[in-house]
Design a protein around this motif. Structure first.
Motif, short mmCIF file in Angstrom:
data_model
loop_
_atom_site.label_atom_id
_atom_site.label_comp_id
_atom_site.label_asym_id
_atom_site.label_seq_id
_atom_site.Cartn_x
_atom_site.Cartn_y
_atom_site.Cartn_z
N PHE A 161 -13.94 3.34 12.82
CA PHE A 161 -13.56 1.95 13.05
C PHE A 161 -13.86 1.09 11.82
CE2 PHE A 161 -14.73 -2.34 14.46
CZ PHE A 161 -13.50 -2.74 14.97
N CYS A 162 -15.05 1.25 11.25
CA CYS A 162 -15.41 0.47 10.06
C CYS A 162 -14.49 0.79 8.89
CB CYS A 162 -16.86 0.72 9.68
SG CYS A 162 -18.04 0.03 10.85
N LEU A 163 -14.18 2.05 8.67
CA LEU A 163 -13.27 2.41 7.58
C LEU A 163 -11.88 1.87 7.83
CD1 LEU A 163 -14.39 6.08 6.88
CD2 LEU A 163 -14.70 4.10 5.40
N TYR A 164 -11.43 1.90 9.07
CA TYR A 164 -10.11 1.36 9.40
C TYR A 164 -10.05 -0.13 9.10
CZ TYR A 164 -6.17 -0.32 12.10
OH TYR A 164 -5.02 -0.94 12.47
N VAL A 165 -11.06 -0.85 9.54
CA VAL A 165 -11.09 -2.30 9.31
C VAL A 165 -11.15 -2.59 7.81
CG1 VAL A 165 -12.50 -4.38 9.59
CG2 VAL A 165 -12.07 -2.88 11.55
N PHE A 166 -11.99 -1.88 7.09
CA PHE A 166 -12.15 -2.12 5.65
C PHE A 166 -10.84 -1.86 4.90
CE2 PHE A 166 -13.16 -0.67 1.36
CZ PHE A 166 -13.86 -1.76 0.89
N TYR A 167 -10.21 -0.73 5.17
CA TYR A 167 -9.01 -0.37 4.41
C TYR A 167 -7.73 -1.00 4.95
CZ TYR A 167 -11.66 2.88 1.61
OH TYR A 167 -12.55 3.43 0.73
N SER A 168 -7.78 -1.64 6.10
CA SER A 168 -6.57 -2.27 6.63
C SER A 168 -6.46 -3.74 6.21
CB SER A 168 -6.51 -2.16 8.14
OG SER A 168 -7.58 -2.87 8.72
N TRP A 169 -7.53 -4.29 5.64
CA TRP A 169 -7.45 -5.66 5.15
C TRP A 169 -6.52 -5.70 3.95
CZ3 TRP A 169 -13.20 -7.57 5.02
CH2 TRP A 169 -13.61 -7.83 6.33
N VAL A 170 -5.58 -6.63 4.01
CA VAL A 170 -4.63 -6.78 2.91
C VAL A 170 -4.73 -8.21 2.42
CG1 VAL A 170 -2.19 -6.68 2.27
CG2 VAL A 170 -3.10 -5.09 3.97
N SER A 171 -4.91 -8.34 1.12
CA SER A 171 -4.96 -9.70 0.61
C SER A 171 -3.56 -10.27 0.52
CB SER A 171 -5.63 -9.72 -0.77
OG SER A 171 -4.87 -8.98 -1.67
N ARG A 172 -3.45 -11.58 0.70
CA ARG A 172 -2.16 -12.23 0.67
C ARG A 172 -1.61 -12.23 -0.75
NH1 ARG A 172 -1.57 -18.43 1.98
NH2 ARG A 172 -1.56 -18.50 -0.26
N ALA A 173 -0.36 -11.83 -0.89
CA ALA A 173 0.27 -11.81 -2.21
C ALA A 173 0.49 -13.24 -2.67
CB ALA A 173 1.58 -11.05 -2.16
N ARG A 174 0.22 -13.49 -3.91
CA ARG A 174 0.41 -14.84 -4.46
C ARG A 174 1.87 -15.02 -4.85
NH1 ARG A 174 -4.51 -17.51 -5.92
NH2 ARG A 174 -3.08 -19.01 -6.77
N THR A 175 2.41 -16.13 -4.49
CA THR A 175 3.79 -16.45 -4.86
C THR A 175 3.77 -17.48 -5.99
OG1 THR A 175 3.90 -18.22 -3.24
CG2 THR A 175 4.59 -16.03 -2.51
N PRO A 176 4.84 -17.60 -6.72
CA PRO A 176 4.85 -18.56 -7.85
C PRO A 176 4.61 -20.00 -7.40
CG PRO A 176 6.74 -17.09 -7.97
CD PRO A 176 6.04 -16.80 -6.67
N THR A 177 4.88 -20.34 -6.15
CA THR A 177 4.69 -21.71 -5.70
C THR A 177 3.24 -21.99 -5.31
OG1 THR A 177 5.28 -21.11 -3.46
CG2 THR A 177 7.05 -21.93 -4.89
N ASP A 178 2.38 -20.97 -5.20
CA ASP A 178 0.98 -21.19 -4.82
C ASP A 178 0.18 -21.72 -5.97
OD1 ASP A 178 1.35 -20.48 -2.24
OD2 ASP A 178 0.61 -18.43 -2.49
#
Length: 61
Positions: A44-61
């Motif tokens: 469970f801990c490995l799943y949670v850790f590796y399933s986090w995805v950071s939000r991709a930055r867009t040029p408007t951010d």
């Protein structure tokens, strides 16, 4: 160094008593459920850790 007649290091116990102790530990009824619980927590801990995805930055951010 301090030593007690009732507490010995595992290596100091006679071989036949060590074998008996290991046989008793291997028949322990709590170990398999405990191992399964820790395995599930680990997965469970490995799943949670590796399933986090950071939000991709867009040029408007």
């Amino acid at each position: 160094s301090w030593s007690s007649p009732f507490v010995q290091r595992f290596a100091e116990i006679p071989v036949d008593r060590r074998e008996d102790a290991l046989r008793r530990w291997s028949r322990e009824t709590m170990l398999p459920p405990l191992r399964l619980f820790f395995l599930l927590v680990k997965v469970f801990c490995l799943y949670v850790f590796y399933s986090w995805v950071s939000r991709a930055r867009t040029p408007t951010d």
